[in-house]
Enzyme design. Structure first.
Site, PDB file in Angstrom:
ATOM      1  N   GLY A 163       2.460  -3.655  23.747  1.00 23.50           N
ATOM      2  CA  GLY A 163       1.311  -4.450  23.247  1.00 23.50           C
ATOM      3  C   GLY A 163       0.205  -3.481  23.281  1.00 23.50           C
ATOM      4  O   GLY A 163       0.241  -2.344  23.863  1.00 23.50           O
ATOM      5  N   LYS A 169       4.509   5.787   9.752  1.00 25.07           N
ATOM      6  CA  LYS A 169       3.643   5.055   8.790  1.00 25.07           C
ATOM      7  C   LYS A 169       2.395   5.616   8.488  1.00 25.07           C
ATOM      8  O   LYS A 169       1.759   5.847   7.570  1.00 25.07           O
ATOM      9  CB  LYS A 169       3.433   3.350   9.444  1.00 25.07           C
ATOM     10  CG  LYS A 169       2.287   2.686   8.558  1.00 25.07           C
ATOM     11  CD  LYS A 169       2.404   1.605   9.225  1.00 25.07           C
ATOM     12  CE  LYS A 169       2.056   0.832  10.503  1.00 25.07           C
ATOM     13  NZ  LYS A 169       1.818  -0.412  10.734  1.00 25.07           N
ATOM     14  N   ARG A 193      10.412  44.741 -32.026  1.00 26.50           N
ATOM     15  CA  ARG A 193      11.231  43.819 -32.756  1.00 26.50           C
ATOM     16  C   ARG A 193      12.214  44.455 -33.890  1.00 26.50           C
ATOM     17  O   ARG A 193      11.608  45.725 -34.172  1.00 26.50           O
ATOM     18  CB  ARG A 193      10.514  42.607 -33.529  1.00 26.50           C
ATOM     19  CG  ARG A 193       9.607  42.783 -34.373  1.00 26.50           C
ATOM     20  CD  ARG A 193       8.656  41.791 -34.797  1.00 26.50           C
ATOM     21  NE  ARG A 193       7.616  42.079 -35.870  1.00 26.50           N
ATOM     22  CZ  ARG A 193       6.636  41.433 -36.177  1.00 26.50           C
ATOM     23  NH1 ARG A 193       5.970  40.638 -35.175  1.00 26.50           N
ATOM     24  NH2 ARG A 193       5.652  42.228 -36.892  1.00 26.50           N
ATOM     25  N   ARG A 226       8.210  -2.079   8.945  1.00 27.30           N
ATOM     26  CA  ARG A 226       8.195  -2.778   7.310  1.00 27.30           C
ATOM     27  C   ARG A 226       7.887  -1.452   6.245  1.00 27.30           C
ATOM     28  O   ARG A 226       8.062  -1.777   5.044  1.00 27.30           O
ATOM     29  CB  ARG A 226       7.137  -3.653   7.339  1.00 27.30           C
ATOM     30  CG  ARG A 226       7.485  -5.220   8.025  1.00 27.30           C
ATOM     31  CD  ARG A 226       6.647  -6.179   7.398  1.00 27.30           C
ATOM     32  NE  ARG A 226       5.390  -6.207   7.941  1.00 27.30           N
ATOM     33  CZ  ARG A 226       4.256  -6.692   7.368  1.00 27.30           C
ATOM     34  NH1 ARG A 226       4.377  -7.013   5.995  1.00 27.30           N
ATOM     35  NH2 ARG A 226       3.112  -6.805   7.766  1.00 27.30           N
ATOM     36  N   ASP A 250      -3.135   2.637  11.549  1.00 29.56           N
ATOM     37  CA  ASP A 250      -2.778   2.175  10.231  1.00 29.56           C
ATOM     38  C   ASP A 250      -3.834   1.450   9.720  1.00 29.56           C
ATOM     39  O   ASP A 250      -3.799   0.432   8.747  1.00 29.56           O
ATOM     40  CB  ASP A 250      -1.573   1.450  10.507  1.00 29.56           C
ATOM     41  CG  ASP A 250      -1.761   0.245  11.388  1.00 29.56           C
ATOM     42  OD1 ASP A 250      -2.739   0.013  12.118  1.00 29.56           O
ATOM     43  OD2 ASP A 250      -0.686  -0.727  11.604  1.00 29.56           O
TER      44      ASP A 250
HETATM   45  C1  UD1 Z   1      -3.482  -6.896  16.334  1.00 33.16           C
HETATM   46  C2  UD1 Z   1      -4.391  -8.002  17.257  1.00 33.16           C
HETATM   47  C3  UD1 Z   1      -5.015  -8.877  16.386  1.00 33.16           C
HETATM   48  C4  UD1 Z   1      -5.753  -8.691  15.284  1.00 33.16           C
HETATM   49  C5  UD1 Z   1      -4.817  -7.746  14.633  1.00 33.16           C
HETATM   50  C6  UD1 Z   1      -5.641  -7.133  13.311  1.00 33.16           C
HETATM   51  C7  UD1 Z   1      -3.444  -7.729  19.440  1.00 33.16           C
HETATM   52  C8  UD1 Z   1      -2.845  -8.465  20.723  1.00 33.16           C
HETATM   53  N1  UD1 Z   1      -3.599  -8.380  18.331  1.00 33.16           N
HETATM   54  O1  UD1 Z   1      -2.537  -7.777  15.878  1.00 33.16           O
HETATM   55  O2  UD1 Z   1      -6.054  -9.751  17.243  1.00 33.16           O
HETATM   56  O3  UD1 Z   1      -6.118  -9.643  14.298  1.00 33.16           O
HETATM   57  O4  UD1 Z   1      -4.189  -6.560  15.324  1.00 33.16           O
HETATM   58  O5  UD1 Z   1      -4.707  -6.311  12.454  1.00 33.16           O
HETATM   59  O6  UD1 Z   1      -3.977  -6.636  19.720  1.00 33.16           O
HETATM   60  N2  UD1 Z   1       0.501  -0.698  18.640  1.00 33.16           N
HETATM   61  C9  UD1 Z   1       0.746   0.282  19.865  1.00 33.16           C
HETATM   62  N3  UD1 Z   1       1.497  -0.109  20.821  1.00 33.16           N
HETATM   63  C10 UD1 Z   1       1.885  -1.336  20.863  1.00 33.16           C
HETATM   64  C11 UD1 Z   1       1.495  -2.372  19.942  1.00 33.16           C
HETATM   65  C12 UD1 Z   1       0.938  -1.923  18.803  1.00 33.16           C
HETATM   66  O7  UD1 Z   1       0.620   1.584  19.574  1.00 33.16           O
HETATM   67  O8  UD1 Z   1       2.718  -1.806  22.001  1.00 33.16           O
HETATM   68  C13 UD1 Z   1      -0.344  -0.146  17.580  1.00 33.16           C
HETATM   69  C14 UD1 Z   1       0.287  -0.390  16.327  1.00 33.16           C
HETATM   70  O9  UD1 Z   1       1.023   0.844  15.902  1.00 33.16           O
HETATM   71  C15 UD1 Z   1      -0.862  -0.586  15.439  1.00 33.16           C
HETATM   72  C16 UD1 Z   1      -1.846  -1.430  16.249  1.00 33.16           C
HETATM   73  O10 UD1 Z   1      -1.433  -1.139  17.652  1.00 33.16           O
HETATM   74  O11 UD1 Z   1      -1.285   0.646  14.815  1.00 33.16           O
HETATM   75  C17 UD1 Z   1      -1.763  -2.915  15.957  1.00 33.16           C
HETATM   76  O12 UD1 Z   1      -0.488  -3.238  16.180  1.00 33.16           O
HETATM   77  P1  UD1 Z   1       0.099  -4.717  15.437  1.00 33.16           P
HETATM   78  O13 UD1 Z   1       1.387  -5.040  15.970  1.00 33.16           O
HETATM   79  O14 UD1 Z   1      -0.232  -4.435  13.957  1.00 33.16           O
HETATM   80  O15 UD1 Z   1      -0.968  -5.748  16.039  1.00 33.16           O
HETATM   81  P2  UD1 Z   1      -1.019  -7.241  15.615  1.00 33.16           P
HETATM   82  O16 UD1 Z   1       0.000  -7.996  16.076  1.00 33.16           O
HETATM   83  O17 UD1 Z   1      -1.119  -7.402  13.881  1.00 33.16           O
HETATM   84 CA    CA Z   2      -0.940  -4.873  11.951  1.00 33.24          CA
END
Ligand code: UD1
Ligand code: CA
Length: 463
Positions: free
Chosen positions: A90, A35, A437, A28, A115
């Site tokens: 995840g 980021k 000058r 995004r 982030d």
């Molecule tokens: C996550 C939490 C959610 C919480 C929210 C707060 C989970 C399943 N959910 O959701 O409960 O309320 O954060 O913002 O944990 N990342 C990785 N690898 C991955 C996925 C994510 O490194 O495979 C990192 C991302 O770069 C980011 C962080 O983990 O820095 C969170 O990932 P993001 O996708 O933003 O999590 P949410 O789905 O928002």
């Molecule tokens: Ca997030």
């Protein structure tokens, strides 16, 4: 579940490993840059986070990288270890990738998000303190209550305030969605407990991902207890996912920094128009007028005035100096005590001695100006010949007349005078006058005769 350190009275003295999740590049942001490398107050957001982490003196710091990982590996080289997550399945899967890097590590793990850069060191300490409390929870989760919980994972608590269940928004029932306590994503757990639990979680959920919060659910299923601590500052755990959120974070940071500047004894006439860098140092009784921007590397001593619309970067201003309005100090600018820089003056890699003045329309680049020297309006140090930079040295108390060009390399001696309009290309000795000058031509009455003759000619033409 056994925690080898559970009966150790010095549980709180256990080493700490920090895992920072940063595998997602952040679609995004719509950027070629990762980021977490986008700056807030001139400093990449991951560096803000690592500065708070440093206050906890962790034994290990592992950053989980994936998308454009070479950017992070380069930026953080020597400051962190890396674990690669590819593909990204995840948050739980992401943390599990750090297990290899932490093989043999005995102690606690704190999981942070790259982030979410403004988590206070005090909050991280509070999470660890909760982990070390007498009831020894398996996992400690950081919760918060956002104005709008939409999209966040929820923390469902039991009657004693312990955690009953963690559920992602997409998996939550209507009753669970009504819960206002949300998961910040950050958690703490003993390393062996965390990695053991991670091996047990699945991805049978709405997003088909390995959810980190499921370690809590698994621990509870196995009869363990998990705890939540709640930050009352929802902004502290706000994630930055877009340029809009980046701008909001910047605005919040600036507002806090302005408040701190004023608390520490600076007058900001229009605080909302002044922009600080993460490392700006301000003394007491400094006055900052409207529209001033501090780039990185600026330190300002006591009793300094920065007049309106000035831009400073890489500059050191000693006590009692004054700058602007409309001044630009570029890297390597040093102003000695009581020195003055006026309107439309630019300095770069230049030092002004105590009490020296350059009040109007001047460029001082690669120059040293002695104490008490006076640089006239429109003086230019010609420091670049198209290939190389050269220095100009001006002695103490020297007087440079207006509109002079000092063609470097060149030295102007102590107490010397350079006449206005001179282009000086050879050294000027101490106490010398240099005038470069053309000789003046003096013709009394010439203009009167000229006007008479021309007026007659014009009249004859009309006639
Ligand atoms: C996550 C939490 C959610 C919480 C929210 C707060 C989970 C399943 N959910 O959701 O409960 O309320 O954060 O913002 O944990 N990342 C990785 N690898 C991955 C996925 C994510 O490194 O495979 C990192 C991302 O770069 C980011 C962080 O983990 O820095 C969170 O990932 P993001 O996708 O933003 O999590 P949410 O789905 O928002
Ligand atoms: Ca997030």
């Amino acid at each position: 579940m056994t925690d080898p350190a559970a009966n150790d009275v010095s549980r709180s003295a256990r080493p700490l490993a920090v895992i920072v999740l940063a595998a997602g590049k952040g679609t995004r942001m719509n950027s070629a840059r990762h980021k977490v490398l986008h700056p807030i107050a001139g400093r990449p957001m991951i560096d803000h986070l690592l500065a708070s982490v440093a206050a906890l003196s962790p034994a290990r710091t592992v950053v989980v990288v994936g998308d454009v990982r070479e950017q992070l590996e380069q930026h953080l080289a020597g400051r962190a270890e890396f674990a690669v997550q590819d593909p990204q399945l995840g948050t739980g899967h992401a943390v599990a990738q750090a297990e290899g890097a932490l093989a043999g590590f005995v102690g606690d793990v704190l999981v942070l998000y790259g982030d979410v850069p403004f988590v206070a060191a005090a909050t991280m300490r509070a999470m660890l303190a909760r982990l070390h409390a007498a009831d020894e929870p398996e996992v400690v989760v950081l919760g918060f209550e956002p104005a709008d919980p939409l999209g966040y994972g929820r923390i469902v608590t039991d009657r004693d305030g312990g955690i009953a269940r963690m559920v992602e928004h997409k998996d939550a029932s209507p009753a669970e969605r009504a819960v206002r306590l949300c998961n910040s994503g950050l958690l703490a757990a003993p390393a062996d407990v965390l990695f053991m639990l991670l091996r047990g979680i699945g991805n049978d959920n709405a997003q088909g991902e390995y959810y980190l919060p499921d370690v809590v659910n698994l621990a509870i299923e196995r009869g363990g207890a998990c705890a939540v601590i709640v930050t009352d500052d929802a902004d502290e755990v706000a994630g930055i996912n877009s340029r809009g959120e980046l701008a909001v974070a910047e605005a919040r940071w600036q507002q806090a920094r302005r408040a701190r500047a004023m608390a520490e004894g600076a007058t900001l006439i229009a605080p909302e128009t002044v922009y600080f860098s993460w490392d700006t140092q301000l003394g007491r009784d400094v006055t900052v007028e409207p529209g001033v921007v501090f780039g990185p590397g600026v330190s300002i001593a006591d009793e300094v005035t920065i007049h309106a619309f000035s831009h400073l970067e890489g500059a050191r201003l000693e006590r009692g100096t004054a700058v602007g309005p409309y001044a630009r100090l570029r890297p390597g600018s040093v102003m000695g005590e009581g020195a003055r820089i006026g309107n439309f003056v630019e300095m770069k890699n230049a030092t002004l001695g105590a009490g020296a003045k350059a009040n109007h329309l001047t460029y001082l680049g690669d120059a040293t100006v002695g104490a008490g020297a006076n640089i006239g309006a429109g003086t230019i140090t010609c420091n670049f010949d198209g290939y190389f930079k050269h220095r100009t040295e001006i002695g103490p108390r020297a007087f440079i007349g207006s509109n002079s060009a000092l063609i470097a390399p060149v030295r102007i001696g102590a107490d010397a005078i350079v006449a206005a309009g001179s282009a000086v290309s050879r050294d000027v000795g101490d106490g010398e006058l240099r005038l470069v000058r053309a000789e003046q031509l003096v013709k009394p009455g010439w203009a009167d005769r000229f006007h008479d003759a021309m007026k007659k000619k014009k009249a004859a033409e009309k006639g």
